[in-house]
Design a protein around this motif. Sequence first.
Motif: not given
Length: 125
Positions: A24-27, A69-74
């Motif tokens: 939070s606070g920054r992407a 490791i993986s990510r969810d950009n949204a």
Amino acid sequence: VQLQASGGGLVQPGGSLRLSCTASGRAFSGHVVGWFRQAPGKEREFVTAMRWNSRTTAYASAVRGRFTISRDNAQNTVYLQMNNMTPEDTALYYCAADRQIIWSSITSAGAYDYWGQGTQVTVSS
């Protein structure tokens, strides 16, 4: 950047667990995001890292083939999927992020500016 890690718990040997780390606070865009862990009486050790934009990843030898490791950009969230877990995986797990880090330094905890609060993972029967 504020990081919030969650998902820890108690799991039996051979089991699976998924950790989450939300910023939070920054992407997270433009950052390297990493996971570290620290067992009692031991130093904090590198687990895995991902360069957010390219999805380039690296893993410690102790977890390669078992952790992902993986990510969810949204959702601005990074995940750590842990499979085939062993008691040696028991530790406090931290997520970390840094925008300026160079790839050759990703295994060094001191290279990251932002840290989550840690989430406890215990592997025991």
